[in-house]
Every structure is written in C-alpha cells, then in structure tokens.
Design an enzyme around this catalytic site. Structure first.
Site, PDB file in Angstrom:
ATOM      1  N   ASN A 108       0.819  -1.202   0.000  1.00 40.07           N
ATOM      2  CA  ASN A 108       0.000   0.000   0.000  1.00 40.07           C
ATOM      3  C   ASN A 108       0.863   1.267   0.000  1.00 40.07           C
ATOM      4  O   ASN A 108       0.892   2.014  -0.962  1.00 40.07           O
ATOM      5  CB  ASN A 108      -0.954   0.018   1.200  1.00 40.07           C
ATOM      6  CG  ASN A 108      -2.005   1.101   1.078  1.00 40.07           C
ATOM      7  OD1 ASN A 108      -2.982   0.944   0.355  1.00 40.07           O
ATOM      8  ND2 ASN A 108      -1.815   2.218   1.758  1.00 40.07           N
ATOM      9  N   ASP A 109       1.602   1.482   1.077  1.00 39.92           N
ATOM     10  CA  ASP A 109       2.369   2.723   1.215  1.00 39.92           C
ATOM     11  C   ASP A 109       3.428   2.882   0.133  1.00 39.92           C
ATOM     12  O   ASP A 109       3.738   4.000  -0.276  1.00 39.92           O
ATOM     13  CB  ASP A 109       3.030   2.778   2.589  1.00 39.92           C
ATOM     14  CG  ASP A 109       2.008   2.725   3.714  1.00 39.92           C
ATOM     15  OD1 ASP A 109       0.938   3.350   3.564  1.00 39.92           O
ATOM     16  OD2 ASP A 109       2.263   2.047   4.725  1.00 39.92           O
ATOM     17  N   VAL A 110       3.979   1.773  -0.348  1.00 41.48           N
ATOM     18  CA  VAL A 110       5.084   1.860  -1.306  1.00 41.48           C
ATOM     19  C   VAL A 110       4.616   2.250  -2.702  1.00 41.48           C
ATOM     20  O   VAL A 110       5.438   2.467  -3.592  1.00 41.48           O
ATOM     21  CB  VAL A 110       5.859   0.524  -1.368  1.00 41.48           C
ATOM     22  CG1 VAL A 110       6.501   0.222  -0.022  1.00 41.48           C
ATOM     23  CG2 VAL A 110       4.969  -0.619  -1.814  1.00 41.48           C
ATOM     24  N   PHE A 135       0.547   0.480   6.573  1.00 38.78           N
ATOM     25  CA  PHE A 135       1.259   0.587   7.840  1.00 38.78           C
ATOM     26  C   PHE A 135       1.450   2.036   8.270  1.00 38.78           C
ATOM     27  O   PHE A 135       1.484   2.344   9.454  1.00 38.78           O
ATOM     28  CB  PHE A 135       2.612  -0.119   7.707  1.00 38.78           C
ATOM     29  CG  PHE A 135       3.299  -0.366   9.014  1.00 38.78           C
ATOM     30  CD1 PHE A 135       2.646  -0.997  10.058  1.00 38.78           C
ATOM     31  CD2 PHE A 135       4.616   0.018   9.214  1.00 38.78           C
ATOM     32  CE1 PHE A 135       3.272  -1.234  11.267  1.00 38.78           C
ATOM     33  CE2 PHE A 135       5.261  -0.221  10.413  1.00 38.78           C
ATOM     34  CZ  PHE A 135       4.588  -0.850  11.435  1.00 38.78           C
ATOM     35  N   ALA A 136       1.578   2.947   7.301  1.00 39.01           N
ATOM     36  CA  ALA A 136       1.755   4.361   7.634  1.00 39.01           C
ATOM     37  C   ALA A 136       0.456   5.000   8.096  1.00 39.01           C
ATOM     38  O   ALA A 136       0.457   6.113   8.616  1.00 39.01           O
ATOM     39  CB  ALA A 136       2.312   5.123   6.434  1.00 39.01           C
TER      40      ALA A 136
END
Length: 465
Positions: free
Chosen positions: A391-393, A431-432
């Site tokens: 997700n965040d990447v 996660f962020a």
C-alpha cells in the site's frame, strides 16, 4: 583476565574472517545460504575456543545456558513466521545488547576486585566499559519496546507525554555524567546506576517512534548493539568480538541510512519527529469513499490480455502466505507470452530483503526480482500492475501531497501503468496509516479478500480462459 594463547588468537582471527565472508555471502540470494552457514560455523567455533584455554568456573551452568539458548534459537527460527521476522530481529538484537552490558558490568567488578586493577586497566578500558554498559542497556530497552510495538503487545502509535523531552534530555545528560564518573573514579554502584539510566533512555528513545519508522529504529539499535560488542571485545581483549561487533555496527548503520532514505526521511526526524508533532503514523481509519471493484474472473481477463505485467508484493502477501500461488500465476502468464516481473521496494514488508526472501521461498527466479530504481521507468509501459498486499510503497501522496506523513518517500510508480489491480482485505490504510489516492483512480480496480484465497481464485480463473 586469562592471557589468550597464540593458537586461540589465530582461531579467533579465522572466525573473524568467517564473519566477513558470511556478510559478503548474505549480500546476494544465491550465496546467502552458504554465507549464513559460514557465519554460524564461525560463531560455534568462537564460542567453543574458551573451553580449551580458560580455567572456567561454573562450567555446568555455562553449558546449561548454551543449551537453553540453542533450543530457544532453533525453536524461534522454525516457528516464527516470515511476517514476524522484524520483531524477532529486534528481540535477538536486544538480547545481544543486554548481554554486552552485563559482561561489561562483570568485567568492571573483576577489575575493581583485583589489587591495582583500576590502574592496570587504563582509562581507555574504563571508557569502553562505560560505553558498553550504557549503550548496551539502551539497545536492550529500546529493542524490547520495538518488539512490543511490532508484536502488538502495545500500540504502534507514537507515545508522547508532557515533559518527555525534558526527561529524555535529563536521562542523556545523566548517562554521559555517570559514564564520565565511571571512567575517572570507577565504582560498582556507578556502573549499575549507569545501566539503569541506559534502560530508561532506551525506552524513551523508542516510545515516541511509531508506524513505518519502527523497523528503521530496529536497524539503528542493531548498530548500537554491534558497537557495544566491539567495545566489549576491546575490554576483553578478544579480536573476534571486536571484528564481529564492528561488522554489525557498520552494516547496521548503512542499513539504517538505506531504510531512512527509502522512506525519504532523516534519522533525526525519525527519532525526534514526534516530539515536534510529526510521525509516519496516520489516523488508520478505513475509508468509506466509493471504489471500483471486480471479481477474480474480471481481473483474469485483464491479465489474459496483458503483454506486460508487473507484480508489487507487500506485507499482506507475507501475512497470507500466498507467495507460492502467486508464483504459479506468474508462471501461467509467462507460458502465455506475457512478460512478468516483480517490483521490490526497499522497505516492502517492513524491512529490506523481506520480499526477496519471501519470494525466494517460493522459488521465484531471481532475474524476475527488480529493485525500485531499476523498474520504476517501466511502469508506464505496463498493461497491468498487480499490487498484492502492498500500500504505502505505491501511494502517490509521497509525491503529490506536501505535509503527508510519507511525503518525500521514494515509491514505485504504479500509478503510471495503464491498469492497476489492488488485492486488499479491506479499505483500511497501510502501515503508515494514511489513505492511498491510487485506490480511487479511474484506472484502478480492487479485488477484495484474503490474498491467498483471492490469488487461488484468480489463478483458477486465468487457467479457465
């Protein structure tokens, strides 16, 4: 302190060379297993050597401790899931720092008990002892807190309380002051209080860190442990500890800088950002905005007509243990003429190398694994990008939203592809803890469900076409 005979020094030197070769082997997937075995063998030999030249006391207790540690290590290595690797690294690292601090305290006690021991030891040995006690305690306490955060034994959110900065600064000043006193006027009580202050400082160092920053702090604490082991090697006049600790300290420092760069952050911002109101942890609330979703059959049709497919693996893939099914899907697409590669972000899965190890477990050809810098220019030519548990990447907010917690973090350019398929369990953020605007773009389709279950259905649907 027992003098080390020449033969033992030569064996220690050979073990140190083994550690260097192990680190070199671990730099590549083809040589990683061999490197790991070399390092393990060197460690066993280094631990066995003292039994042959040192007049040891309490041999039975030592052997019992070795047996307990061996059983714990084997059970941990076999039972811990790949998704729990970061917290296992944190725990093992903390044990190393704590052990170094305890050994330094024991050496301090021995020096103080010997007639003229303080004068014989010299000021530099006392400085190294004070450093080992304090930094080893910091590493132990900090690693325990990071383990608790990742294991969800406590909230992963930054923990900040009024006056934290004052207590943090006071504990640092107290640690430096006690270390100075220990070097100038050594006493056992000073060493014990220094260790306790180190524990407090280590906890305060990590408590304000949250979200995607926690694995980076693990790497930093790993470097701390390496430095304490190196300093302990100097105190014990042991070359293998000196070399091994230096290797761990250097590699941990480089890894910390690499991870911080991959997050687009500075180490100081990671450690102290929460004190100024910043963090990489967002709200963590699931979005209720409308998105376009599809079933496995629809996604299978998209993949069947794609000539260029890029897979973006993430933590969710590891949690679901879907890597074997994913590899089978990629093999089927390859047999039908599609070019398929895996795009690996440096911190995908929370730590560098996590995805590489996970996919290697499924025997994915190493040639298909491409690092972010190598593949980012190819996304614009991709017909379909399949994001599996990441997700965040791939969150464009890192490029487009100043003030976002991950702004400035280098990401995979999945948003440039013709079609993006997101495999997600729910609309909860990554996660962020921030929303991903890519989920709401016109060229994005979501396939909801557990990654392993959805991947199996998708594989069957592709085979059925």
């Amino acid at each position: 302190m027992t003098a080390t005979p020449v033969w033992a020094q030569l064996v220690y030197l050979a073990c140190a060379v083994g550690f260097i070769l192990a680190l070199k082997g671990l730099s590549g997937p083809r040589t990683a297993r061999t490197g790991n075995l070399i390092g393990a063998a060197a460690a066993v030999v280094a631990c066995a050597v003292p039994f042959f030249y040192v007049d040891l006391d309490h041999v039975v207790l030592i052997l019992v401790a070795i047996a307990v540690g061996t059983v714990g290590g084997v059970v941990g290595a076999r039972r811990v899931q790949m998704t729990q690797m970061p917290q296992m690294v944190a725990l093992f690292n903390g044990v190393g720092g704590g052990a170094a601090a305890l050994v330094a305290l024991l050496e301090l006690h021995e020096v103080l008990e010997l007639p003229g021991g303080v004068d014989a030891a010299g000021w530099f040995v006392l400085v190294a002892t004070a450093f080992t006690i304090f930094v080893g305690s910091v590493s132990f306490a900090g690693s325990v807190v990071t383990f608790a955060k990742l294991q969800e034994l406590m909230s992963s959110a930054p923990l900040v309380f009024p006056g934290l900065a004052v207590v943090f600064g006071a504990s640092l000043v107290a640690g430096v002051g006690l270390a100075t006193q220990l070097a100038l006027s050594p006493a056992m009580w000073v060493g014990i209080v220094l260790a306790l202050v180190g524990l407090l400082f280590g906890a305060l160092l990590v408590l304000p860190v949250g979200g995607a920053d926690v694995p980076i702090v693990i790497s930093l604490l790993n470097a701390f442990t390496g430095l304490t082991v190196a300093a302990g090697g100097y105190v014990l006049d042991n070359v293998v500890l000196l070399v091994a600790g230096t290797l761990v300290g250097a590699s941990g420092t480089f890894l910390t800088l690499l991870m911080a760069g991959a997050m687009g952050r500075s180490v100081s911002n990671i450690l102290f950002g929460a004190l100024k109101g910043g963090s990489t942890l967002g709200a963590g609330v699931a979005s209720d905005r409308p998105v376009r979703s599809a079933g496995p059959e629809d996604v299978a049709i998209m993949l069947a007509y794609a000539d260029r497919v890029i897979i973006v693996p993430g933590y969710g893939l590891a949690v679901a243990q879907a890597q074997h099914t994913l590899r089978e899907l990629v093999d089927v697409l390859g047999e039908r003429g599609a070019q398929v590669d895996y795009a690996i972000h440096p911190v995908a899965g929370r730590m560098p190398g996590h995805m590489n190890v996970l996919l290697a477990e499924a025997q994915v050809p190493y040639e298909q694994l491409k690092e972010m810098d190598d593949i980012n220019g190819e996304f614009k030519d991709a017909d379909v990008v399949l994001v599996v548990g990441a997700n965040d990447v791939v969150n464009p907010a890192a490029k487009t939203t100043p003030g976002a917690p991950i702004y400035g973090m280098p990401i995979l350019n999945a948003d440039e592809a013709k079609q993006v398929v997101f495999m997600k369990r729910s609309m909860r953020p990554g996660f962020a803890g921030i929303e991903n605007e890519l989920l709401f773009e016109d060229n994005t389709t979501l396939l909801f469900g557990d990654a392993k279950d959805s991947m199996g259905k998708l594989l069957n649907a592709v085979k059925a076409l």
